[in-house]
Design an enzyme around this catalytic site. Sequence first.
Site, PDB file in Angstrom:
ATOM      1  CD  GLU A  34      43.235  39.629  42.075  1.00  0.00           C
ATOM      2  OE1 GLU A  34      44.444  39.620  41.828  1.00  0.00           O
ATOM      3  OE2 GLU A  34      42.582  40.661  42.278  1.00  0.00           O
ATOM      4  NE  ARG A 261      54.292  35.211  35.689  1.00  0.00           N
ATOM      5  CZ  ARG A 261      52.984  35.445  35.883  1.00  0.00           C
ATOM      6  NH1 ARG A 261      52.127  35.458  34.895  1.00  0.00           N
ATOM      7  NH2 ARG A 261      52.514  35.698  37.075  1.00  0.00           N
ATOM      8  CE  LYS A 271      44.206  36.299  36.381  1.00  0.00           C
ATOM      9  NZ  LYS A 271      44.009  36.363  37.830  1.00  0.00           N
TER      10      LYS A 271
END
Length: 560
Positions: A34, A261, A271
């Site tokens: 994104e 992850r 983020k």
Amino acid sequence: MAENESSNFIYKFIDEDLEAKRWGERVATRFPPEPNGYLHIGHAKSICLNFGIARDYKGSCNLRFDDTNPAKEEQEYVDSIMEDVLWLGFKWDNLYFASDYFDKLHDFAIKLIREGKAYVCDLTADEIREYRGTLTTPGKESPYRGRSVEENLDLFYRMGKGEFPDGSRVLRAKGDMASGNLNMRDPVMYRVLTATHHRTGDKWCIYPMYDWAHGQSDAIEGITHSICTLEFEDHRPLYDWFLAQLGEEFPTPPRQIEFARLNLSHTVLSKRKLIELVKDSYVDGWDDPRMPTISGFRRRGFTPESIRDFAGRIGVAKKDSLVDYALLEHCLREDLNKRAERRMAVLHPLKVVITNYPEGETEHFECVNNPEDESAGTRMVPFSRELYIERDDFMEDPPKKFFRLGPGREVRLRSAYFITCEKVVKDADGELVELHCTYDPESRGGASPDGRKVKATLHWVSAAHAVDATVRLYDRLFTEENPGVEKDGISYLDKMNPDSLTELEGCKVEPSLSKLSPEERVQFERLGYFVADRREHSAEKPTFNRVTTLRDAWAKISGK
Ligand code: ATP
Ligand code: MG
């Protein structure tokens, strides 16, 4: 197959699918960021995995921007992401944007409405949450669930025309409000959002939700294996369900596979937190050399090879874990040890005058550029009567274990001569000013003239030839191993290392260093690996970042 990656469970799934000829011979992956921030080292893991699979199976890998939330997305992020992927050494087969599919997704949504599988819901966000129920209690059906197809079509078109304010209505799929999986309880497909999109401008005022956009985008591109992180495991039934509703369109839908992850010690990879560090100026931008972003590692001096090596070594797992930063540095040292040329630089200069060396004379010593790589050759380093050595390499009153320079002691200057400290010169305040030493002309090149031994070899720079440089020493950004885990109301921001940056001015470096190009990496002998700063280094203002010291903490941890 790449040796480290070939054994992971994702490769096993792909092998099974190839065996079953599910998509024939085809393997197609994608990396779907994104564009709401810069990429970090966790993304690098995903990039190496997705592009690595395409490489190993001679398949393809797309770069697809998941740009479905215009409120948070910007062109700057799109540009930086492309730059980072290329820098890591990967090339996408196709570049796509989820926004390329907005028309198609809209058509698909209308198909679902027509088939009575989606409806416009007027509940507020809070009400939707409340009606959804919990893991232990079933949800309640929305009172709007029974709307006719005509009414739904009409409302959905009007949502799209901007007739309703943000947040007032959504399009939802008719899932199962009693499902054990909350994601299946009438998931939202579209929301009203008045925002200018970085690509589609003001064309749309409804935007698809992640779950509605993602699987369909994968399928439109013919992705075979849609690899994502574990938090999407619970979304897989919905991913499959949506695609099943569009059955004839996508007879062989992609397979979603989840992996753990990456979490890296002494830093944060969320983020939201990285954005906060940048926006609130805790660091100097996204590419601050202390940031765990790809552009930060790049500016810090990491090589793409070392990051790819790291990604391969940590492998792919089904369980979350915290990887030690020391492993990443270990990968870097292995790479740079082979490739970085050696240079001499003095960070905390102490002047040495060789009193018995002729005034005004210069000679040049041939120094090996890289003992690990003969092809790197040699260079000539100037030597003269006045030199700089490292302040730490001298002690006036040395303790037993200190073997370097002290009054009356003899040491070797790397590739030059043996010198002996004869006199310590101080100013009126008793501060050390310089050392007066004598040299042994017989020890030319640094070889012992008569078998006598010295216990230390020091690096040095000729004062007359030295170039002034700015050197930045970096340390970890956070003092705690896992700063992102916030307990007792202590924020990750409270765990920032106050000494993560030390900037030194007036360092003395050998003349060849001013000729480095930005991003060129060298080893400063005995001090560590350094890179010419990507933004600020120039011949007029040599500026270096310490990539890492020479001490390999990982070798210690792993017992190697
Ligand atoms: P957000 O918090 O905005 O959701 P994100 O970290 O999920 O951020 P995306 O841009 O959605 O960011 O991620 C792109 C791809 O990178 C996704 O497939 C995601 O699963 C993967 N990814 C993100 N973070 C990590 C990580 N720490 N380790 C491995 N893969 C990651
Ligand atoms: Mg995400």
